[in-house]
Motif scaffolding. Structure first.
Motif, PDB file in Angstrom:
ATOM      1  N   ASN A 195       0.861  -1.180   0.000  1.00  0.00           N
ATOM      2  CA  ASN A 195       0.000   0.000   0.000  1.00  0.00           C
ATOM      3  C   ASN A 195       0.899   1.232   0.000  1.00  0.00           C
ATOM      4  O   ASN A 195       1.752   1.374   0.867  1.00  0.00           O
ATOM      5  N   ALA A 207      -2.451   4.353  -3.152  1.00  0.00           N
ATOM      6  CA  ALA A 207      -2.419   3.406  -4.271  1.00  0.00           C
ATOM      7  C   ALA A 207      -2.111   1.999  -3.764  1.00  0.00           C
ATOM      8  O   ALA A 207      -1.443   1.829  -2.730  1.00  0.00           O
ATOM      9  N   SER A 216      -4.865   0.293  -8.098  1.00  0.00           N
ATOM     10  CA  SER A 216      -5.798   1.396  -7.868  1.00  0.00           C
ATOM     11  C   SER A 216      -5.021   2.607  -7.420  1.00  0.00           C
ATOM     12  O   SER A 216      -3.917   2.493  -6.869  1.00  0.00           O
ATOM     13  N   GLN A 218      -6.120   6.730  -5.916  1.00  0.00           N
ATOM     14  CA  GLN A 218      -7.121   7.755  -5.678  1.00  0.00           C
ATOM     15  C   GLN A 218      -6.512   8.884  -4.852  1.00  0.00           C
ATOM     16  O   GLN A 218      -5.516   8.682  -4.140  1.00  0.00           O
ATOM     17  N   ARG A 236     -11.142   0.805   1.834  1.00  0.00           N
ATOM     18  CA  ARG A 236     -11.931   1.178   0.646  1.00  0.00           C
ATOM     19  C   ARG A 236     -11.204   0.753  -0.632  1.00  0.00           C
ATOM     20  O   ARG A 236     -11.817   0.196  -1.548  1.00  0.00           O
ATOM     21  N   GLU A 237      -9.894   1.031  -0.706  1.00  0.00           N
ATOM     22  CA  GLU A 237      -9.135   0.647  -1.901  1.00  0.00           C
ATOM     23  C   GLU A 237      -9.098  -0.857  -2.071  1.00  0.00           C
ATOM     24  O   GLU A 237      -9.067  -1.363  -3.200  1.00  0.00           O
ATOM     25  N   SER A 238      -9.092  -1.590  -0.974  1.00  0.00           N
ATOM     26  CA  SER A 238      -9.131  -3.046  -1.039  1.00  0.00           C
ATOM     27  C   SER A 238     -10.397  -3.529  -1.731  1.00  0.00           C
ATOM     28  O   SER A 238     -10.369  -4.431  -2.583  1.00  0.00           O
ATOM     29  N   ILE A 240     -12.315  -1.694  -3.812  1.00  0.00           N
ATOM     30  CA  ILE A 240     -12.297  -1.243  -5.201  1.00  0.00           C
ATOM     31  C   ILE A 240     -11.455  -2.165  -6.069  1.00  0.00           C
ATOM     32  O   ILE A 240     -11.846  -2.531  -7.177  1.00  0.00           O
ATOM     33  N   ALA A 241     -10.266  -2.533  -5.561  1.00  0.00           N
ATOM     34  CA  ALA A 241      -9.343  -3.355  -6.355  1.00  0.00           C
ATOM     35  C   ALA A 241      -9.697  -4.840  -6.305  1.00  0.00           C
ATOM     36  O   ALA A 241      -9.176  -5.622  -7.112  1.00  0.00           O
TER      37      ALA A 241
END
Length: 285
Positions: A195, A207, A216, A218, A236-238, A240-241
């Protein structure tokens, strides 16, 4: 994995003995650093210039104008003359996207058109005025792309041309950060996934990177309880990806002078400037 720079070929860099002028353009501050070249590079001049920005200027798409105006004034000073300039622009002025793989594209022209179309889908029609750069794409993998307003790039070129110091390298700040991270962690074994979190001017860029590929990316406005915000954004990124990043280490980069980041339950590698290096500018290579 990042585009090297918004660069233009020139013979200017055929003079490696010239001092280097490093310029960091941020929303509220312009930082300038003169580096004396030699067996060991050293700082010979440094200035932090507060910018006269207003709420109206931040609502303007050209809210980088106060920085360019201040740069114009500074370049009149003798202490910056005769240098080879290198400019880094804040993530406020840069835009990023991870463009998905498209097997139907066969030429560079088709790829460029697709990347441009993707940016308009993400950022809207005004992104057509941006200069977009991409990384070399590996077959079957997404492309990392970054963009800067062409008007800002043109304004910077004009200011340095007037000062008789043509600028050949203009970098998004995220690119510089990842280069610094690579060098800092070069001797440290890292897993194939991590991360990446960057904090700059109360703005977070986050990212997920796995097997050398960007999954990802953002950007968000930083909140007061930043540790809890980081935890929430990583979760959240987890989602999304579509990956479980809970065991991935967190690489935290900031040049804003804040203390090391501590996230309960996560291993954190802090990449922070030294006490003498307030902005991380001396770390640029």
């Amino acid at each position: 994995m990042l585009p090297r720079s918004f660069s233009w070929p020139s013979a200017a860099w055929a003079f490696p003995w010239r001092d280097e002028l490093r310029v960091l353009i941020q929303p509220r501050t312009l930082t300038m650093l003169r580096i004396k070249r030699g067996m060991k590079a050293r700082v010979v001049a440094k200035e932090d210039i507060a910018l006269r920005s207003t709420s109206e200027s931040f609502q303007n798409r050209e809210f980088w104008q106060p920085a360019v105006s201040s740069l114009h004034q500074q370049l009149q000073s003798r202490q910056w003359r005769g240098c080879q300039p290198r400019v880094v622009v804040s993530n406020y002025f840069a835009h990023y996207a991870i463009v998905p793989w498209n097997a139907s594209l066969h030429t560079r022209k088709e790829q460029s058109a697709f990347v441009r179309h993707y940016f308009t889908q993400v950022y809207g029609e005004f992104s057509r005025a941006w200069d977009i750069r991409t990384t070399p794409v590996a077959y079957g993998h997404p492309t990392f792309a970054s963009a800067i307003d062409e008007k800002l790039l043109q304004a910077l070129r004009e200011e340095f041309n007037q000062a008789r110091m043509p600028v050949q390298h203009i970098h998004p700040h995220l690119m510089i950060a990842t280069d610094v991270i690579r060098r800092k962690l070069a001797r440290m074994p890292l897993p194939n996934a991590l991360n990446l979190v960057m904090l700059e001017n109360d703005r977070i860029t986050i990212a997920l990177v796995q097997h050398g590929q960007w999954l990802s990316l953002q950007s968000y406005a930083a909140e007061s309880d930043i540790e809890n915000q980081f935890q929430a954004l990583l979760d959240r990124e987890s989602i999304i990806a579509g990956v479980d990043n809970s065991e991935w280490p967190v690489v935290f980069y900031t040049a804003d002078g804040r203390p090391a980041l501590q996230l309960p339950g996560r291993k954190v590698h802090n990449i922070l400037p030294s006490p003498q290096d307030q902005h991380g500018m001396e770390a640029w290579q």
